[in-house]
Design an enzyme around this catalytic site. Sequence first.
Site, PDB file in Angstrom:
ATOM      1  N   ASP A  21       0.866  -1.182   0.000  1.00  0.00           N
ATOM      2  CA  ASP A  21       0.000   0.000   0.000  1.00  0.00           C
ATOM      3  C   ASP A  21       0.904   1.234   0.000  1.00  0.00           C
ATOM      4  OD1 ASP A  21      -2.053   1.777   0.185  1.00  0.00           O
ATOM      5  OD2 ASP A  21      -2.844   1.036   2.090  1.00  0.00           O
ATOM      6  N   ASP A 116      -2.793   2.481  -6.220  1.00  0.00           N
ATOM      7  CA  ASP A 116      -1.718   2.592  -5.234  1.00  0.00           C
ATOM      8  C   ASP A 116      -1.529   1.385  -4.337  1.00  0.00           C
ATOM      9  OD1 ASP A 116      -4.137   2.961  -3.951  1.00  0.00           O
ATOM     10  OD2 ASP A 116      -3.385   4.483  -2.573  1.00  0.00           O
ATOM     11  N   GLU A 117      -2.165   0.269  -4.640  1.00  0.00           N
ATOM     12  CA  GLU A 117      -1.965  -0.903  -3.806  1.00  0.00           C
ATOM     13  C   GLU A 117      -2.195  -2.170  -4.618  1.00  0.00           C
ATOM     14  OE1 GLU A 117      -5.176  -1.815  -0.841  1.00  0.00           O
ATOM     15  OE2 GLU A 117      -5.866   0.200  -1.366  1.00  0.00           O
TER      16      GLU A 117
END
Length: 414
Positions: A21, A116-117
């Site tokens: 993350d 983003d993860e």
Amino acid sequence: MADNLPLGRSDYLDRMIIHVDMDCYYASVEMRGNPSLRDRPVVVLSPSDQIQVVGTCNYPAREIGLHSGMSVSEAKRICPDAVFINGDMKKYRATTEELHRLWSEYTDVMQPVMLDEAYLDVTETAGDVDEARRFAHEIKRRVKDELDMGCSVGLGYNMVSAKTGSEEMKPDGYFEILSPQEFMDLMDGRDIGEINSVGPRTSEKLHSIGLNTPKDVREHRAEVISLMGAQAQRILDLAEGLDDRVVTPHAPEDSRTIGRSLTFLKNVDDFWLLSDVIFLICVDIANNLETYGKFGNGVLVLGSYADRTPFSVNRSVRKCGDAVGLYEAAISLFEEVPFRSIRRIGVSVYNLTKSDPSQTTLDSLLGTDRGTAELDGMLESIRKRYAMDSLDRHDVDRDTIRSIAEYMRTHRAR
């Protein structure tokens, strides 16, 4: 705990899943491009044609009280000295592609979540917990060293434990949860809503009958079933740290990048050995490109030196799909890298596009396809050079390339 599970429910408890993350992602991309912003409050505005709100902000801004979803006017009132930046999704997506190229070096089973993860199932590529732990720490380090950004990483036995791990030590943290018992020990004193996948409405319903924690839920199964109906089993499972979801990657044929890298057991300072390994990596990539009917329009060579200093160099190319052509591009790039003792080497092909089966070259019509002839000849040369019994292009794949490379390293003629 696992021993008491009904038959068929324990097979997913031995997975090794990493959740990565990125920390304050959009703001981190902006700070990466402008290091002078690092110690200042930075606010990235949601890229929208409608009224703008705070999309994300860095940690100095959060410490002041700014947060996602806040109106711009309120953010400016609280922190007039903050740097306000209009979000640029094109730039963020490009950075995400860089991250995906890096993460995909550790597994083919990667499930991105937003930009983003991502979840990475490293059960097969790591083989054991110690190696999975090394993968997790190396991912953190490489994201920092190669992309100049921070991330939080969790290692777990399933998806909910991995996600919980990455959230536990944010920002820039690492945490592992390796069994349901460890999960319950960590979460039992917390609100049930802190478990990922338990939403606020579900939490409110459980709170309404006095069930506030995972332990409360486990101890009042009948009440949970009566209240939640079809949702009950999922909630009861999560309260025990059970999660039977599997990491589901995008279909390989839909990927925009194919890459491979490997880390040697010992440092390598032999340019010609590395050249041969790069060629085998290119054979593996070309096999995949052929399987999915794709060409690449960019080649990236990357790795790290013995002291873990990373390097990377890339170049746009014109429809590169065969092993020999890919190798020629890759080795040309590798020759641009200052050479010294190397521990890890890899190649990626990016900006993939579908090949046109109707496009046939004169060479292929005449049966004199240069790529196929040279490929066979180069493989035969490598076979002889390292005294291998056989070496066919189809012998080289994700599962064998590391062992082949190590054999080559230890059998290199001097």
